[in-house]
Motif scaffolding. Structure first.
Motif, mmCIF file in Angstrom:
data_model
loop_
_atom_site.group_PDB
_atom_site.id
_atom_site.type_symbol
_atom_site.label_atom_id
_atom_site.label_comp_id
_atom_site.label_asym_id
_atom_site.label_seq_id
_atom_site.Cartn_x
_atom_site.Cartn_y
_atom_site.Cartn_z
ATOM 1 N N ARG A 1 0.783 -1.096 0.110
ATOM 2 C CA ARG A 1 -0.063 -0.042 -0.016
ATOM 3 C C ARG A 1 0.868 1.197 0.064
ATOM 4 N N VAL A 2 0.823 1.982 -1.236
ATOM 5 C CA VAL A 2 1.967 3.001 -1.568
ATOM 6 C C VAL A 2 1.209 4.266 -0.937
ATOM 7 N N PHE A 3 1.609 4.842 0.114
ATOM 8 C CA PHE A 3 0.800 6.121 0.891
ATOM 9 C C PHE A 3 1.375 7.566 0.208
ATOM 10 N N THR A 4 0.532 8.241 -0.631
ATOM 11 C CA THR A 4 1.135 9.010 -1.567
ATOM 12 C C THR A 4 0.819 10.685 -1.070
ATOM 13 N N HIS A 5 -0.162 10.984 -0.195
ATOM 14 C CA HIS A 5 -0.515 12.208 0.112
ATOM 15 C C HIS A 5 -1.330 12.073 1.234
ATOM 16 N N THR A 6 -1.222 13.009 2.353
ATOM 17 C CA THR A 6 -2.004 13.053 3.418
ATOM 18 C C THR A 6 -2.340 14.761 3.404
ATOM 19 N N GLU A 7 -3.462 14.919 3.906
ATOM 20 C CA GLU A 7 -3.814 16.606 4.323
ATOM 21 C C GLU A 7 -4.991 16.370 5.357
ATOM 22 N N VAL A 8 -4.992 17.574 6.176
ATOM 23 C CA VAL A 8 -6.032 17.843 7.195
ATOM 24 C C VAL A 8 -6.513 19.152 6.922
ATOM 25 N N ASP A 9 -7.932 19.509 7.007
ATOM 26 C CA ASP A 9 -8.313 20.846 6.705
ATOM 27 C C ASP A 9 -7.650 21.794 7.690
ATOM 28 N N SER A 10 -7.341 22.997 6.960
ATOM 29 C CA SER A 10 -6.532 24.058 7.755
ATOM 30 C C SER A 10 -7.250 24.313 9.170
ATOM 31 N N ASP A 11 -8.484 24.496 9.089
ATOM 32 C CA ASP A 11 -9.401 24.764 10.212
ATOM 33 C C ASP A 11 -9.169 23.672 11.210
ATOM 34 N N PHE A 12 -8.609 22.544 11.326
ATOM 35 C CA PHE A 12 -8.515 21.390 12.231
ATOM 36 C C PHE A 12 -7.261 21.145 12.362
ATOM 37 N N GLU A 13 -6.183 21.777 11.999
ATOM 38 C CA GLU A 13 -4.990 21.593 12.357
ATOM 39 C C GLU A 13 -4.480 21.758 13.860
ATOM 40 N N GLY A 14 -3.442 21.248 14.064
ATOM 41 C CA GLY A 14 -2.876 21.424 15.504
ATOM 42 C C GLY A 14 -3.871 20.401 16.514
ATOM 43 N N ARG A 15 -4.706 19.618 16.181
ATOM 44 C CA ARG A 15 -5.652 18.785 16.912
ATOM 45 C C ARG A 15 -5.138 17.206 16.868
ATOM 46 N N GLY A 16 -4.055 16.968 16.378
ATOM 47 C CA GLY A 16 -3.743 15.561 16.213
ATOM 48 C C GLY A 16 -4.380 14.776 15.435
ATOM 49 N N LEU A 17 -4.978 15.282 14.313
ATOM 50 C CA LEU A 17 -5.733 14.402 13.410
ATOM 51 C C LEU A 17 -5.039 13.684 12.367
ATOM 52 N N ALA A 18 -3.957 14.269 11.966
ATOM 53 C CA ALA A 18 -2.993 13.593 11.042
ATOM 54 C C ALA A 18 -2.475 12.356 11.847
ATOM 55 N N THR A 19 -2.070 12.478 12.913
ATOM 56 C CA THR A 19 -1.374 11.444 13.898
ATOM 57 C C THR A 19 -2.324 10.379 13.982
ATOM 58 N N ILE A 20 -3.705 10.779 14.240
ATOM 59 C CA ILE A 20 -4.819 9.777 14.372
ATOM 60 C C ILE A 20 -4.875 8.898 13.008
ATOM 61 N N LEU A 21 -5.161 9.633 12.022
ATOM 62 C CA LEU A 21 -5.443 9.304 10.623
ATOM 63 C C LEU A 21 -4.365 8.077 10.252
ATOM 64 N N ILE A 22 -2.970 8.701 10.009
ATOM 65 C CA ILE A 22 -2.093 7.786 9.594
ATOM 66 C C ILE A 22 -1.809 6.651 10.617
ATOM 67 N N GLY A 23 -1.836 6.701 11.885
ATOM 68 C CA GLY A 23 -1.860 5.660 13.019
ATOM 69 C C GLY A 23 -2.933 4.485 12.488
ATOM 70 N N GLU A 24 -4.128 5.032 12.177
ATOM 71 C CA GLU A 24 -5.187 3.774 12.066
ATOM 72 C C GLU A 24 -5.008 3.423 10.787
ATOM 73 N N ALA A 25 -4.463 4.132 9.699
ATOM 74 C CA ALA A 25 -4.435 3.853 8.345
ATOM 75 C C ALA A 25 -3.441 2.780 8.224
ATOM 76 N N LEU A 26 -2.070 2.839 9.005
ATOM 77 C CA LEU A 26 -1.397 1.946 9.071
ATOM 78 C C LEU A 26 -1.382 0.706 9.670
ATOM 79 N N GLN A 27 -2.295 0.732 10.862
ATOM 80 C CA GLN A 27 -2.555 -0.391 11.499
ATOM 81 C C GLN A 27 -3.547 -1.131 10.662
ATOM 82 N N LYS A 28 -4.533 -0.735 9.958
ATOM 83 C CA LYS A 28 -5.434 -1.327 8.904
ATOM 84 C C LYS A 28 -4.849 -1.785 7.892
ATOM 85 N N THR A 29 -3.792 -1.227 7.322
ATOM 86 C CA THR A 29 -2.920 -1.642 6.331
ATOM 87 C C THR A 29 -2.042 -3.242 6.598
#
Length: 110
Positions: free
Chosen positions: A40-68
Motif C-alpha cells: 500500500r503506497v501512501f502518496t498524500h495526506t492532508e487535514v483541513d487547515s481549520d482543524f490543524e493542531g488537533r492531532g488528526l493527522a497522527t490519528i489518521l495515519i496511525g489507524e491507516a497504517l494499522q489497517k494496512t
C-alpha cells in the motif's frame, strides 16, 4: 473511539483509494494510497487547515497504517507525513518497504 486533542470524537474510514478522518461526522482529512503487488503506497495526506493542531493527522495515519498491516499489506511511505510518522513509531518497521525508483516510476505512469 479515538478523540482528538480537544476531546472531539474522531472516526477513520477506509475507502477505495484513501482513508478519511471525520470529526463530529464531518470529513476533515484524508490519506491517499495506491495498492500494488501486496504493498500500500501512501502518496498524500492532508487535514483541513481549520482543524490543524488537533492531532488528526497522527490519528489518521496511525489507524491507516494499522489497517494496512491488518490487511496483510506492506507500507510504502511516499508521503512525507507518513514517513515522518514512521520515523517516530517503530512498531511498523517490520512491514515498511523503502520508496524505490520502481515505485516512483509506477506512480508516475498510473
Amino acid at each position: 473511539m479515538t478523540t482528538d486533542k480537544t476531546g472531539a470524537p474522531t472516526e477513520v474510514n477506509a475507502e477505495t483509494d484513501r482513508y478519511t478522518i471525520a470529526v463530529d461526522g464531518k470529513s476533515v482529512g484524508l490519506a491517499e494510497f495506491a495498492d500494488r503487488d501486496g504493498q500500500r503506497v501512501f502518496t498524500h495526506t492532508e487535514v483541513d487547515s481549520d482543524f490543524e493542531g488537533r492531532g488528526l493527522a497522527t490519528i489518521l495515519i496511525g489507524e491507516a497504517l494499522q489497517k494496512t498491516r491488518d490487511a496483510g499489506l506492506r507500507i510504502v511511505p511516499v508521503c512525507k507525513m507518513v514517513a515522518s510518522y514512521l520515523d517516530k513509531h517503530d512498531e511498523f518497521t517490520d512491514v515498511v518497504d523503502p520508496v524505490s525508483d520502481d515505485i516512483e516510476q509506477w506512480l508516475e505512469n498510473r
